[in-house]
Design an enzyme around this catalytic site. Structure first.
Site, mmCIF file in Angstrom:
data_model
loop_
_atom_site.group_PDB
_atom_site.id
_atom_site.type_symbol
_atom_site.label_atom_id
_atom_site.label_comp_id
_atom_site.label_asym_id
_atom_site.label_seq_id
_atom_site.Cartn_x
_atom_site.Cartn_y
_atom_site.Cartn_z
ATOM 1 N N SER A 195 0.825 -1.210 0.000
ATOM 2 C CA SER A 195 0.000 0.000 0.000
ATOM 3 C C SER A 195 0.863 1.266 0.000
ATOM 4 C CB SER A 195 -0.894 -0.002 1.238
ATOM 5 O OG SER A 195 -0.092 -0.120 2.395
ATOM 6 N N CYS A 218 2.091 -6.349 1.488
ATOM 7 C CA CYS A 218 1.130 -5.722 2.397
ATOM 8 C C CYS A 218 0.302 -6.796 3.121
ATOM 9 C CB CYS A 218 0.214 -4.822 1.581
ATOM 10 S SG CYS A 218 -1.034 -3.987 2.541
ATOM 11 N N GLU A 244 6.104 6.135 10.037
ATOM 12 C CA GLU A 244 6.165 7.100 8.929
ATOM 13 C C GLU A 244 6.705 8.455 9.387
ATOM 14 O OE1 GLU A 244 3.118 6.944 6.052
ATOM 15 O OE2 GLU A 244 3.728 4.859 5.726
ATOM 16 N N HIS A 259 5.074 -2.210 8.507
ATOM 17 C CA HIS A 259 5.849 -1.177 9.208
ATOM 18 C C HIS A 259 6.433 -1.648 10.539
ATOM 19 C CE1 HIS A 259 3.653 1.234 6.363
ATOM 20 N NE2 HIS A 259 4.198 2.358 6.790
#
Ligand code: DGL
Length: 256
Positions: free
Chosen positions: A8, A70, A147, A181
């Site tokens: 993604s 993902c 992020e 992540h």
């Protein structure tokens, strides 16, 4: 051989990193759908549609195997992709589950992921089929933390404690990081859970899973494509891939 990897967004670069480390001679094409991230709070239908558009792009690049990096897309779209694609396709859920089952001694396994991954029950179903007791937790703040580059220090430490407190009490001896992540928060997660809990990173397990299908030849190249670029994209590439890299912008469906 050319392997396509999509996610993604940037998170799947952790999977690309693991794949490149294991298969250094192979060529890779990575697509991050940064224009439409996050997938983690979208409906199954939308995740499937986006995933089909991502693989259409990768197939146009001539890939001979696809890795769905993902977790959210792996949870919802893998079956459709397997039916649609003329090349082998692998998700990250099954490899993570296999590794967890090999690791656990007491058959109590934790899973952390996005809301969508957790509510899909993809990990839970596979683990329970093998007799494991499953404890799941959606950790929606982990993605924005990574992020922002907040992977050490007081703030992520507190967020990790906030989400994982119940899992720590549950008696699990194995925890699957079911999101692209999360490997960047692994040191903090391991620290919080303590030495009695083994933390499984799907990226490594996925690299191992595709071994039988990988032809170890190529020119060791990798190309990165993203559907949008934010000012922090370069920083995130370096953080997640472990090195700076050039990238190209692409529009889906398939207009470079
Ligand atoms: N790549 C997603 C996953 O592994 C995390 C980011 C998102 O929500 O799209 O589930």
């Amino acid at each position: 051989m050319k392997i396509g990897v999509f996610d993604s967004g940037v998170g799947g670069l952790t999977v690309l990193k693991a794949l490149r480390e294991r298969y250094p001679e192979v060529d890779f094409v990575y697509l991050g759908d940064t224009a439409r991230v996050p997938y983690g709070n979208r409906s199954p239908q939308t995740v499937i549609r986006y995933s089909l558009e991502c693989v259409e792009f990768l197939m146009g690049e001539g890939v001979e195997l696809v890795v769905v990096a993902c977790n959210t897309a792996s949870s919802y779209a893998l079956e459709v992709l397997e039916e649609t694609l003329p090349v082998p396709v692998f998700g990250v859920v099954e490899p993570g589950v296999k590794c967890a089952l090999k690791t656990t001694k007491n058959k109590k396994v934790g899973v952390v992921g996005t809301r969508a991954t957790v509510s899909s029950g993809a990990y839970k179903r596979l683990l329970e089929k093998e007799g494991a007791e499953v404890f799941q937790k959606a950790c929606p703040l982990f993605v924005p933390l990574v992020e922002e580059g907040l992977i050490e220090g007081e703030i992520p430490k507190r967020v990790v404690a906030y989400y994982l407190e119940d899992l720590k009490e549950s008696g699990i001896d194995t925890l699957i990081l079911g999101c692209t992540h999360y490997p960047l928060l692994k040191p903090l997660i391991e620290d919080f859970m303590g030495p009695q809990v083994k933390v499984i990173d799907s990226a490594q397990s996925t690299a191992l899973e595709i071994e039988a299908h990988v032809l170890r030849e190529g020119s060791a190249s990798f190309e990165l494509y993203f559907t949008d670029e934010s000012p922090s994209l370069g920083f995130l590439i370096e953080l997640l891939l472990g090195e700076p890299a050039e990238y190209k912008r692409v529009s889906l469906p398939c207009k470079v």
